[in-house]
Design an enzyme around this catalytic site. Structure first.
Site, PDB file in Angstrom:
ATOM      1  N   ARG A  46       0.856  -1.193   0.000  1.00 30.84           N
ATOM      2  CA  ARG A  46       0.000   0.000   0.000  1.00 30.84           C
ATOM      3  C   ARG A  46       0.889   1.239   0.000  1.00 30.84           C
ATOM      4  NH1 ARG A  46      -1.553   1.639   4.531  1.00 30.84           N
ATOM      5  NH2 ARG A  46      -2.348  -0.327   5.355  1.00 30.84           N
ATOM      6  N   ASP A 170      -7.786  19.071 -14.659  1.00 27.40           N
ATOM      7  CA  ASP A 170      -8.026  17.702 -15.132  1.00 27.40           C
ATOM      8  C   ASP A 170      -7.629  17.674 -16.607  1.00 27.40           C
ATOM      9  OD1 ASP A 170      -9.133  15.333 -16.169  1.00 27.40           O
ATOM     10  OD2 ASP A 170     -10.795  15.350 -14.732  1.00 27.40           O
ATOM     11  N   LYS A 195      -8.240   6.468 -19.485  1.00 25.26           N
ATOM     12  CA  LYS A 195      -8.565   6.947 -20.829  1.00 25.26           C
ATOM     13  C   LYS A 195      -7.320   6.880 -21.720  1.00 25.26           C
ATOM     14  CE  LYS A 195     -12.345   7.593 -18.549  1.00 25.26           C
ATOM     15  NZ  LYS A 195     -12.740   8.826 -17.922  1.00 25.26           N
TER      16      LYS A 195
END
Ligand SMILES: *Cc1c(COP(=O)(O)O)cnc(C)c1O
Length: 379
Positions: A46, A170, A195
């Site tokens: 993690r 973004d 994407k």
């Protein structure tokens, strides 16, 4: 190093164990210690994982950033950025933004006492009017999803610097191949790597890139403490995707230009939203801050009958009707009922997102085939 080399080598080094050319997938949750606290910098996955570290270094390189931070999804990355704030803080956000980001802001963080203002970012005066002593962050998305509006990143960064607040951009739609917000004065860049960075519709992942070391430390702390990390297999897939980012993006841009022009001349099409047209409202800013106009466009039919819109979406064969974007294959979408359904209709229509809008993510197939598909579907 130039961009087309960075996609392949940026931030990467040969693996130390066997000189593997590709970064190995370190599918492990934990690492042996020779004595308590004595280890090679990796204790638990993690906190750190070598495959994820390679990806984070690639992310930083692409956006000319000092730091890259990888997350389980684009939304997990955005979630981490908003966790930099505290109750009472205010955010000024573009009103034409990804539906999931809107949902995260209004349904999750509003409950914790963070206030969000949604406005059209083309009007710079209206942004300054909303700034007060609690304002901490300007949130911009450009080009916007799905209206393909453009925010002027340099102008926003002048405002954010003047008022000593952060500017986050973004950059999912443009990718660093076309636009590098940190170079234009932004403080934080975020991506849905699901994407274009991943590029093959086979992984969900998020990225943050930034230069400030103190902010980066806080984000690495949030990454570990909140735990929305990406796994080593997913990290590898995005690293592999990035290697062809420049080649894919150029073909996305070239195909999209051809299709935008085709649709614009079609007698049944009312309007095409694509920043490459000189009649696009923000064409000049797009030309100034982007190297090309990207792989996304939206359009409206002349008919207002929603049945006609649905018929086009049902008849398309090469374009697959699906959520998401930015993969090698072409996708169609109906934002009002799909990606943007979580934004109330009244709020959607304020930004021009009508029920008849169709969004296309143009893939890297042969453009002739894509145009033929559109011809048969719209006829
Ligand atoms: C998809 C998308 C997101 C969310 O990313 P996920 O990886 O789906 O969590 C955020 N911003 C934009 C512009 C997007 O297209």
């Amino acid at each position: 190093m130039k961009f087309n080399t960075k996609t392949i080598h940026g931030g990467q080094s040969l693996d130390t164990s066997f000189n593997a050319v590709m970064p190995p997938i370190y599918q492990t949750s934990t690492y042996a210690q020779s004595s308590p606290g004595k280890h090679k910098g990796f204790e638990y996955s993690r906190t750190h994982n070598p495959t994820r570290t390679a990806l984070q270094n690639s992310f930083a390189s692409l956006e000319n950033a000092n730091y890259g931070v990888a997350f389980a999804s684009g939304l997990a990355a955005i979630d981490a950025i908003i966790k930099l704030l505290k109750p009472g803080d205010e955010v000024i956000s573009t009103n034409d933004l990804y539906g999931g980001t809107y949902r995260l802001f209004t349904k999750i963080f509003s409950v914790y006492g963070i206030k969000f203002h949604f406005i059209g970012m083309h009007d710079l005066n209206s942004i300054e009017k909303l700034i007060n002593k609690n304002t901490r962050l300007i949130w911009a998305e450009t080009p916007t999803n799905p209206m393909l509006n453009i925010c002027d990143i340099s102008a926003l960064s002048c405002i954010s610097k003047k008022h000593k607040i952060l500017l986050a951009v973004d950059n999912t739609f443009a990718t660093p191949y076309l636009q590098r917000p940190l170079d234009l004065g932004a403080d934080i860049v975020v991506h849905s790597a699901t994407k274009y960075l991943g590029g093959h519709s086979d992984v969900v992942l998020g990225a943050i890139m930034l230069n400030d070391s103190e902010l980066a430390d806080r984000l690495y702390f949030i990454q570990n403490a909140s735990g929305a990390i990406c796994g080593p297999q997913d990290s590898f897939l995005v690293l592999r995707g990035i290697k062809t980012l420049h080649v894919r993006m150029q073909r996305h841009c070239d195909n999209t230009k051809e299709i935008a022009e085709f649709l614009n001349s079609h007698k049944k099409v009312e309007h095409v939203y694509w920043p490459g047209f000189n009649f696009h409202l923000n064409h000049e800013i797009a030309t100034k801050q982007m190297d090309d106009y990207g792989g996304m466009l939206s359009f409206k039919l002349k008919s207002n009958d929603i049945k006609d819109t649905f018929k086009v979406l049902e008849k398309l064969k090469i374009f697959t009707l699906a959520e998401s974007l930015g993969g090698v294959e072409s996708l169609s979408g109906h934002p009002a009922s799909m990606t943007h359904a979580s934004i109330p209709k009244a709020e959607r229509e304020k930004s021009g997102l009508s029920d008849s809008l169709i969004r296309l993510s143009i893939g890297i197939e042969d453009s002739e085939d894509l145009i033929q598909d559109l011809i048969q579907a719209i006829s």
